[in-house]
Design a protein around this motif. Structure first.
Motif, mmCIF file in Angstrom:
data_model
loop_
_atom_site.group_PDB
_atom_site.id
_atom_site.type_symbol
_atom_site.label_atom_id
_atom_site.label_comp_id
_atom_site.label_asym_id
_atom_site.label_seq_id
_atom_site.Cartn_x
_atom_site.Cartn_y
_atom_site.Cartn_z
ATOM 1 N N MET A 1 5.938 -7.069 -15.087
ATOM 2 C CA MET A 1 6.251 -5.496 -14.844
ATOM 3 C C MET A 1 7.214 -5.656 -12.983
ATOM 4 O O MET A 1 6.933 -6.859 -12.707
ATOM 5 N N SER A 2 7.662 -4.755 -13.103
ATOM 6 C CA SER A 2 8.841 -3.925 -12.254
ATOM 7 C C SER A 2 8.086 -4.558 -10.736
ATOM 8 O O SER A 2 6.837 -3.806 -10.222
ATOM 9 N N ALA A 3 8.668 -4.268 -9.357
ATOM 10 C CA ALA A 3 8.846 -3.901 -8.291
ATOM 11 C C ALA A 3 8.914 -3.756 -7.762
ATOM 12 O O ALA A 3 7.243 -3.024 -6.800
ATOM 13 N N ASP A 4 8.834 -1.933 -7.919
ATOM 14 C CA ASP A 4 8.468 -0.684 -8.058
ATOM 15 C C ASP A 4 6.870 -0.595 -8.637
ATOM 16 O O ASP A 4 6.168 0.508 -7.296
ATOM 17 N N ARG A 5 6.586 -0.363 -9.520
ATOM 18 C CA ARG A 5 5.082 -0.775 -9.761
ATOM 19 C C ARG A 5 4.362 -1.589 -8.809
ATOM 20 O O ARG A 5 3.514 -1.346 -8.913
ATOM 21 N N ILE A 6 4.457 -3.067 -8.679
ATOM 22 C CA ILE A 6 3.941 -4.037 -8.079
ATOM 23 C C ILE A 6 3.343 -3.066 -6.489
ATOM 24 O O ILE A 6 2.223 -3.067 -6.115
ATOM 25 N N ILE A 7 4.786 -2.455 -5.775
ATOM 26 C CA ILE A 7 4.685 -1.321 -4.319
ATOM 27 C C ILE A 7 4.011 -0.319 -4.771
ATOM 28 O O ILE A 7 3.162 -0.468 -3.432
ATOM 29 N N ILE A 8 3.953 0.344 -5.885
ATOM 30 C CA ILE A 8 2.831 1.568 -5.523
ATOM 31 C C ILE A 8 1.929 0.554 -5.716
ATOM 32 O O ILE A 8 0.790 1.555 -5.368
ATOM 33 N N ALA A 9 1.586 0.097 -6.965
ATOM 34 C CA ALA A 9 -0.481 -0.196 -6.730
ATOM 35 C C ALA A 9 -0.884 -1.297 -5.485
ATOM 36 O O ALA A 9 -1.933 -0.711 -5.442
ATOM 37 N N VAL A 10 -0.178 -1.461 -4.783
ATOM 38 C CA VAL A 10 -0.402 -2.231 -3.519
ATOM 39 C C VAL A 10 -0.704 -1.221 -2.734
ATOM 40 O O VAL A 10 -1.622 -1.464 -1.615
ATOM 41 N N HIS A 11 0.219 -0.095 -2.705
ATOM 42 C CA HIS A 11 -0.659 0.919 -1.429
ATOM 43 C C HIS A 11 -1.302 2.240 -2.279
ATOM 44 O O HIS A 11 -2.252 2.249 -1.119
ATOM 45 N N GLY A 12 -1.530 2.295 -3.237
ATOM 46 C CA GLY A 12 -2.736 2.639 -3.945
ATOM 47 C C GLY A 12 -3.896 2.147 -3.678
ATOM 48 O O GLY A 12 -4.884 2.712 -3.145
ATOM 49 N N ALA A 13 -3.431 0.711 -3.314
ATOM 50 C CA ALA A 13 -4.956 0.148 -3.182
ATOM 51 C C ALA A 13 -5.095 -0.249 -1.369
ATOM 52 O O ALA A 13 -6.728 0.042 -0.916
ATOM 53 N N ALA A 14 -4.463 0.044 -0.721
ATOM 54 C CA ALA A 14 -4.170 -0.230 0.255
ATOM 55 C C ALA A 14 -5.246 1.596 1.050
ATOM 56 O O ALA A 14 -6.224 1.616 2.163
#
Length: 107
Positions: A1-14
C-alpha cells in the motif's frame, strides 16, 4: 500500500471519528444515556454519578437505563475511564411521562 493511500485512509478515519463524536458526544449541561460496557454494570454507573455529582434524570433498574446530566467534559472522560459510554440524548428523551399514560409500541 502506498503512502498516499495510507494518509487518505487515516484522514478518512479521522473525519468519521469526528462526525461520530459530534453526533453522540454530549456537551456539558446536556443529558446523556450512560451505557456500561465491558465489566461495568448499572452499579458502576450509579457510583460514577455519585462521585461526579451528576444528577440522574431517569433511572430504570429493570432495563439498566440511566440518563444523567453531564456537568463537565472532565466527567465525560471519567465516565469512559470507568467503562461507561455517554451518548447524548435529546431533551424529549428525558421528560417524565404524565402519570396514568402508557407507552405502546406498534410496527
Amino acid at each position: 500500500m502506498s503512502a498516499d493511500r495510507i494518509i487518505i485512509a487515516v484522514h478518512g478515519a479521522a473525519v468519521l471519528l469526528a462526525l461520530a463524536a459530534a453526533l453522540v458526544w454530549p456537551r456539558a449541561g446536556q443529558a446523556a444515556l450512560m451505557v456500561p460496557f465491558g465489566g461495568s454494570d448499572i452499579a458502576t454507573v450509579l457510583r460514577w454519578a455519585d462521585a461526579e455529582q451528576a444528577p440522574l434524570l431517569s433511572l430504570d433498574p429493570g432495563s439498566g437505563r440511566v440518563i444523567a446530566r453531564i456537568s463537565t467534559n472532565r466527567s465525560l472522560l471519567s465516565a469512559i475511564s470507568h467503562g461507561i459510554v455517554p451518548i447524548a440524548v435529546r431533551g424529549t428523551g428525558c421528560t417524565a411521562r404524565p402519570q396514568g399514560t402508557r407507552t405502546s409500541w406498534t410496527n
